[in-house]
Design an enzyme around this catalytic site. Structure first.
Site, PDB file in Angstrom:
ATOM      1  CG  ASP A  56      64.246  43.489 -26.973  1.00  0.00           C
ATOM      2  OD1 ASP A  56      63.985  44.707 -26.618  1.00  0.00           O
ATOM      3  OD2 ASP A  56      64.889  42.918 -26.523  1.00  0.00           O
ATOM      4  CB  SER A  66      65.601  40.627 -19.474  1.00  0.00           C
ATOM      5  OG  SER A  66      65.193  42.063 -19.252  1.00  0.00           O
ATOM      6  CG  HIS A 119      62.694  42.872 -23.346  1.00  0.00           C
ATOM      7  ND1 HIS A 119      63.900  42.543 -23.721  1.00  0.00           N
ATOM      8  CD2 HIS A 119      62.481  42.529 -22.061  1.00  0.00           C
ATOM      9  CE1 HIS A 119      64.728  42.197 -22.648  1.00  0.00           C
ATOM     10  NE2 HIS A 119      63.564  42.215 -21.524  1.00  0.00           N
TER      11      HIS A 119
END
Lengths: 372, 372
Positions: free
Chosen positions: A317, A151, A350
């Protein structure tokens, strides 16, 4: 500095810097809250830097001091895990701008003796990376065996290769992107407006009486949290299930489990995170566009580095979808760098990079051991 | 009742009801703000009911009295348009629970003489439909030529066929769903929490001093607005473009155009919408599960009706994606009903149903003229 088997080494450093920032401002001193695991070898060649996500911290494989929860990536970091303190010297440093011991809006402004609040300079991802460079100088590490992040941590990882092209041998970028999209910015702007709409925010000056804008921060977290999960994952986990077998209440309490879950995510977040830090880090993310920093062409960001890369995305995601990882891979190919790329399958969106994933562990293990 | 070429007929009705609600409560009287266009024919067989979306209203093809903007579906409704006042008697009624003249939290509670606020009963989509049934009784319309709606309006449309199986001949369902998903509920819960976190909300009792929770409502609108747009549409429209050619400010003003756009969407919404109405209508949407209302099998909802159906989705709509429309079509097929289904292509996400779409107009025109 404290030492405990559960915690690794809990460390803090105050470095004079000065650290010049992309905004033109300068930060001095620069404080670091960080943890290390394992031992640096004689030629300082076994260091791995782990970069955390937006609301992450240095407690990558240690119990969190506020929540008491296990480290956020204890599935990835630990004895026998892909990133192994018996083999590597592992560093995880709270990014500057955050609130767990590194310089940020809640730390003291030496010019006034009071917390910076909104007088803290606005940062970029590259500023966070440059600060980490200072920390590595202090630790006597010239070149990293690897930098690894998911991320926002993945953004720091690619920025590492661009900012310090000869200080890292291997870069692992998971569930990330080389630039924040309009939709990414939009969700963050909702969160910032929620915080700033809370009267307790008071232009950021809420530290003195310990009465922070918790309601606004909780709403910001709730909105962001939806983006961390896939629609299919939410349906699988909650669907339209009601709380505790009760019928609909025809009121505004949390009837659905997903409502209760989101409220909990929002509220519990406010115990461990500073609202101003949330403003600053989301701003740094929204400013992030690594190609723009290099003449508008992402490949330029990677030309100088001698690192090899591993890029991983998850198919569900929608925050940083596979297409964003592919853009990184294409730029690396255009710059004739060594890169391996894999899209993993997961129902969890995610968040998958934080969850149990034997496939992710296998990919990281293989990449880190194979060469270096 | 006023009449003006620009406005159609601006009408209001107060009906005694009483209207029994799904919660067990009863509403009386029931107020309706609505508009009509065209003339009801002698046998009252040319009436089309248009159902509006969450924040829509009766001004489907008329200038909005607050914003001065053209009607929200003037591309669909008007002389020579698919829904034509020269051929049809067109009714668009503000749903109960809303704030444009129909009974809702801002209207007066006859028991107290003060606004209902949060003492207004929690509603369902079916309650809104039953209220519309009362209005049609009052207008002398036994059976609708068609009911047409997009988004929440589409939910009312399918609920119409289920609630009044012999009072409608044709049903047009656009960009909609037969049930709210966990993700749909999650986004609405963020919006409700944003409103309720605003200290000006005061448990809903903000009408007396005209100081509503505008900041919370604006945040709610911003979060919802993102779901109305596609990621690709946002990228095409805004990308990472900065405001007015300025460089980054390294501050927290709206640097990016998408931030400025979202802030405007949030703020302008608060001029025309009531925060409590937003709570009530989102609650009704989250409660909506037409299959659940019919023994857990959506096909059951459609068994009794003799209407024919047209279901339309847009390929980039991630709020109510094509899969939700397909679920409706499959249930209609299982109930052996006449249904045509089309997925249209558009870059604009959920909002596409409100935008210029010759394909949508052609589909609706063809369906309404072909039989009935």
């Amino acid at each position: 500095m404290s030492n405990d088997a559960r915690f690794g080494l809990r460390r803090h450093a105050t470095l004079s810097g000065p650290l010049p920032l992309d905004s033109g401002a300068t930060l001095t001193p620069v404080e670091f809250g960080y943890e290390t695991y394992g031992t640096l070898n004689a030629d300082a060649s076994n260091a791995i830097l782990i970069c955390h996500a937006l609301t992450g911290d240095q407690y990558v494989a240690s119990e969190h001091p506020v929540t008491g929860k296990p480290g956020w990536w204890s599935r990835m970091v630990g004895p026998g895990k892909p990133i192994d303190p018996e083999r590597h010297f592992i560093i995880c440093s709270n990014v500057i701008g955050s609130c767990m011991g590194s310089s940020g809006p809640a730390t003291t402004d030496p010019a006034t003796g009071a917390p910076f609040a909104m007088r803290f300079p606005v940062l970029t991802i590259r500023d966070m990376v440059r600060a980490q460079g200072l920390l590595l100088d202090y630790l006597g590490i010239e070149r990293l065996y690897a930098v690894v992040g998911g991320s926002m941590g993945g953004m720091l990882a690619v920025s590492w290769a661009a900012t310090f092209p000869h200080r890292v041998s291997a870069v692992v970028v998971i569930a990330s992107t080389a630039r924040h999209s309009a939709q990414n910015i939009a969700f963050h702007e909702v969160g910032r407006q929620a915080i700033m709409a809370d009267p307790k925010w008071r232009e950021g000056n809420y530290y003195a009486d310990n009465d922070p804008p918790a309601a606004g921060l909780a709403v910001a977290r709730m909105a962001a949290h939806i983006t961390y999960l896939s629609e299919a994952g939410l349906t699988e986990k909650f669907g339209r299930k009601l709380q505790a077998r009760t019928a609909k209440t025809f009121g505004f309490d949390a009837d659905f489990q997903v409502e209760s879950y989101l409220r909990y995510q929002g509220l519990s977040f406010t115990d461990r995170f500073d609202a101003n830090a949330y403003l600053y880090i989301t701003r740094a993310l929204d400013y992030f566009d690594l190609g723009e920093e290099h003449g508008g062409l992402l490949a330029n960001a990677f030309r100088a580095t001698d690192a090899r890369f591993c890029v991983v995305s998850f198919d569900t995601d929608w925050l940083y979808p596979t297409s964003e990882s592919r853009a990184i891979v294409q730029a690396l190919n255009a710059a004739a760098k060594r890169v391996s790329f894999v899209e993993l399958s997961s129902p969890f969106g995610h968040d998958a990079f934080l969850l149990d994933s034997p496939e992710l562990n296998a990919v990281v293990t293989g990449f880190l051991r194979n060469g270096g």
